[in-house]
Design an enzyme around this catalytic site. Structure first.
Site, PDB file in Angstrom:
ATOM      1  N   HIS A   1      -1.849  10.825   0.230  1.00  0.00           N
ATOM      2  CA  HIS A   1      -1.917   9.473  -0.304  1.00  0.00           C
ATOM      3  C   HIS A   1      -1.843   9.498  -1.829  1.00  0.00           C
ATOM      4  O   HIS A   1      -1.074   8.780  -2.443  1.00  0.00           O
ATOM      5  CB  HIS A   1      -3.232   8.830   0.159  1.00  0.00           C
ATOM      6  CG  HIS A   1      -3.306   7.372  -0.122  1.00  0.00           C
ATOM      7  ND1 HIS A   1      -2.742   6.440   0.723  1.00  0.00           N
ATOM      8  CD2 HIS A   1      -3.857   6.686  -1.147  1.00  0.00           C
ATOM      9  CE1 HIS A   1      -2.960   5.244   0.225  1.00  0.00           C
ATOM     10  NE2 HIS A   1      -3.633   5.359  -0.908  1.00  0.00           N
TER      11      HIS A   1
ATOM     12  N   GLU B   1       0.826  -1.223   0.000  1.00  0.00           N
ATOM     13  CA  GLU B   1       0.000   0.000   0.000  1.00  0.00           C
ATOM     14  C   GLU B   1       0.854   1.265   0.000  1.00  0.00           C
ATOM     15  O   GLU B   1       1.653   1.495   0.918  1.00  0.00           O
ATOM     16  CB  GLU B   1      -0.944  -0.003   1.223  1.00  0.00           C
ATOM     17  CG  GLU B   1      -1.933   1.148   1.182  1.00  0.00           C
ATOM     18  CD  GLU B   1      -2.946   1.100   2.336  1.00  0.00           C
ATOM     19  OE1 GLU B   1      -3.316  -0.004   2.780  1.00  0.00           O
ATOM     20  OE2 GLU B   1      -3.350   2.187   2.792  1.00  0.00           O
TER      21      GLU B   1
ATOM     22  N   LYS C   1      -7.537  -0.567  11.471  1.00  0.00           N
ATOM     23  CA  LYS C   1      -6.902  -0.968  10.203  1.00  0.00           C
ATOM     24  C   LYS C   1      -5.660  -0.098   9.979  1.00  0.00           C
ATOM     25  O   LYS C   1      -4.609  -0.561   9.567  1.00  0.00           O
ATOM     26  CB  LYS C   1      -7.903  -0.829   9.058  1.00  0.00           C
ATOM     27  CG  LYS C   1      -7.437  -1.431   7.736  1.00  0.00           C
ATOM     28  CD  LYS C   1      -6.596  -0.483   6.899  1.00  0.00           C
ATOM     29  CE  LYS C   1      -6.158  -1.157   5.609  1.00  0.00           C
ATOM     30  NZ  LYS C   1      -5.256  -0.326   4.818  1.00  0.00           N
TER      31      LYS C   1
ATOM     32  N   ASP D   1       3.466 -14.671  12.194  1.00  0.00           N
ATOM     33  CA  ASP D   1       2.101 -15.052  11.815  1.00  0.00           C
ATOM     34  C   ASP D   1       1.181 -13.840  12.004  1.00  0.00           C
ATOM     35  O   ASP D   1       0.649 -13.605  13.087  1.00  0.00           O
ATOM     36  CB  ASP D   1       1.664 -16.233  12.692  1.00  0.00           C
ATOM     37  CG  ASP D   1       0.293 -16.754  12.327  1.00  0.00           C
ATOM     38  OD1 ASP D   1      -0.432 -16.074  11.582  1.00  0.00           O
ATOM     39  OD2 ASP D   1      -0.056 -17.853  12.808  1.00  0.00           O
TER      40      ASP D   1
HETATM   41  C1  MEV Z   1      -5.873   3.560   5.169  1.00  0.00           C
HETATM   42  O1  MEV Z   1      -5.116   2.438   4.790  1.00  0.00           O
HETATM   43  C2  MEV Z   1      -5.838   3.744   6.668  1.00  0.00           C
HETATM   44  C3  MEV Z   1      -6.717   4.860   7.221  1.00  0.00           C
HETATM   45  O2  MEV Z   1      -8.062   4.702   6.771  1.00  0.00           O
HETATM   46  C4  MEV Z   1      -6.647   4.798   8.721  1.00  0.00           C
HETATM   47  C5  MEV Z   1      -7.605   5.709   9.457  1.00  0.00           C
HETATM   48  O3  MEV Z   1      -8.639   6.069   8.892  1.00  0.00           O
HETATM   49  O4  MEV Z   1      -7.308   6.001  10.631  1.00  0.00           O
HETATM   50  C6  MEV Z   1      -6.272   6.221   6.722  1.00  0.00           C
END
Ligand code: MEV
Length: 436
Positions: free
Chosen positions: A375, A85, A262, A278
């Site tokens: 991003h 990513e 995430k 793992d």
């Molecule tokens: C994207 O990979 C991760 C985010 O969505 C985390 C977040 O929203 O805190 C930017």
């Protein structure tokens, strides 16, 4: 090895690929043969793959990068990350730099034991089983330590305690579960704890008269929690408030908590993959732990404390630094060397720090420019490739896409395709005009 890695890694992202490897070698972090191995494309010999899984048809490669500027517990660290990513490595490095300038990262581990579960699906007499565990527990643990976990015992670990639990089944019968706690030292411990539980099945059934249905470790290791704390000084009051509010959002709302976590795992999983750990086990543990109150919540928390912003992360991050893929896979061993971790707890603490740093980077972007700006800027090169730009066209197209992004605040593959078509037709017109 250089102790001030920050100086060594100034401007690292601007270097060419061979130069980056040279910097790592000069810093004593990468052996010459490892640099050659990376430059030649990494693992090729299929026999190692055949040892790991079945029906092998090749290797799946993802980029391996290093996040720089990390200073954790007053020690400079280079963080290897295997991840596809865009922006994860850049965001980790940028945020680590900010923290280095404005504050500090501290980590710790609480508890040492992992958990094995022995299930009695329909216990006949729970109280009698309780008495049997009380009477024979010490004997079973000694037996397991002598016959199965002796390697761990020699290193100061092994089975430490037992804990019996009961649950009422939907049909009204009682299920019992015996937890076997074990200190796995520097191993992740999955194989040993599973062997211990299966080994104890016979002696426990004999002594209790109860039937054991299954034995397996639990990934919800709430007996061994890793913590990281980031303290930022002199941060703008407005930014601190916005980050605290973003944190409250993730603490209260499970929909936001999932995305927040995430983002935390964006910092953790790439290190797990790079070190051959793992990651499914860690993911399962983190998500189960995030639900411990009965609602899925954020595993991080940010609060203003006077002029400071303080963030914390708590999670079970159980990893190993010996055995398995970590030892056998040459890329994983090379990454372990880059990280210079001294123990499984040390690696776990680096993971917690990287997760919290990544979370801070994401929250800072979300409450200021929004996530798209940074991003997408890093994603532009991918768009040029996706549009089919040739090597010499990439920098020009990337520049055009940057302009479009600045102007429209959004960008997609269709913009790249359109811009490339325009670029090529302009080139064609120019060629027509200068041809005789
Ligand atoms: C994207 O990979 C991760 C985010 O969505 C985390 C977040 O929203 O805190 C930017």
């Amino acid at each position: 090895m250089a102790t001030n890695l920050d100086k060594v890694f100034q401007g690292f992202s601007k270097l060419s690929y061979p130069e980056r490897l040279r910097v790592l070698s000069r810093a004593g972090l990468l052996a010459e043969e490892s640099a050659e191995y990376l430059q030649e494309g990494g693992l090729k010999d299929i026999s190692l793959g055949e040892k790991f899984i079945e029906n092998v048809i090749g290797y799946f490669q993802i980029p391996l990068g290093v996040a720089v500027h990390f200073r954790i517990d007053q020690r400079d660290r280079l963080i290897p990350m295997a991840v596809e990513e865009t922006s994860i490595v850049a965001a980790a490095s940028k945020t680590a730099k900010w923290i280095r300038e404005k504050g500090r990262i501290e980590t710790s581990c609480k508890g040492q034991d992992i958990i094995g579960q022995i299930q009695f699906a329909k216990v006949q007499d729970f109280q009698r089983l309780q008495k049997t565990v009380h009477a024979f527990g010490r004997e079973w643990m000694d037996l397991a330590n002598r016959e199965v976990a002796f390697g761990l015992v020699q290193r100061g670990g092994g089975v430490t305690s037992l804990n019996l639990r009961s649950m009422i089944r939907p049909d009204g019968l009682t299920m019992a579960v015996l937890h076997v706690h074990m200190n796995p030292c520097d191993a992740m411990g999955a194989n040993v704890i599973n062997q211990v539980c299966e080994f104890l099945k016979g002696p426990i059934e004999d002594a209790s008269g109860e039937k054991i249905t299954m034995c397996i470790l639990s990934n919800l290791v709430d007996t061994k929690i890793t913590e990281a704390t980031i303290t930022l000084n002199e941060i703008s009051a407005e930014l601190a408030e916005k980050i605290e509010e973003a944190s409250l959002f993730a603490e209260l709302d499970p929909y936001r908590a999932a995305t927040n976590n995430k983002g935390v795992l964006n910092g953790i999983d790439p290190i797990l993959i790079a070190t051959g750990n793992d990651w499914r086990a860690v993911e399962a543990g983190v998500h189960a732990y995030a639900c411990r109150s009965g609602q899925y919540r954020s595993i991080t928390r940010w609060r203003r404390e006077g002029h400071q912003l303080v963030g914390t992360l708590q999670a079970p991050l159980v990893v190993g630094t010996v055995g398995g893929v970590t030892t056998l896979h040459p890329t994983a061993s090379l990454c372990m060397r880059l990280l210079e971790v001294s123990s499984a707890n040390d690696l776990s603490r680096v993971l917690a720090a990287a997760g919290l740093v990544q979370n801070l980077g994401a929250l800072r972007a979300l409450v200021t420019d929004g996530i798209i700006e940074g991003h997408m800027r890093l994603h532009l090169k991918n768009l040029t490739l996706g549009a089919g730009a040739r090597e010499q066209e990439i920098p020009i197209l990337q520049k055009k896409l940057e302009e479009i992004l600045t102007l429209r605040k959004r960008i997609s593959l269709s913009h790249a395709v359109e811009a490339l078509r325009e670029m090529r037709s302009q080139d064609a017109r120019r060629t027509e005009n200068i041809s005789p």
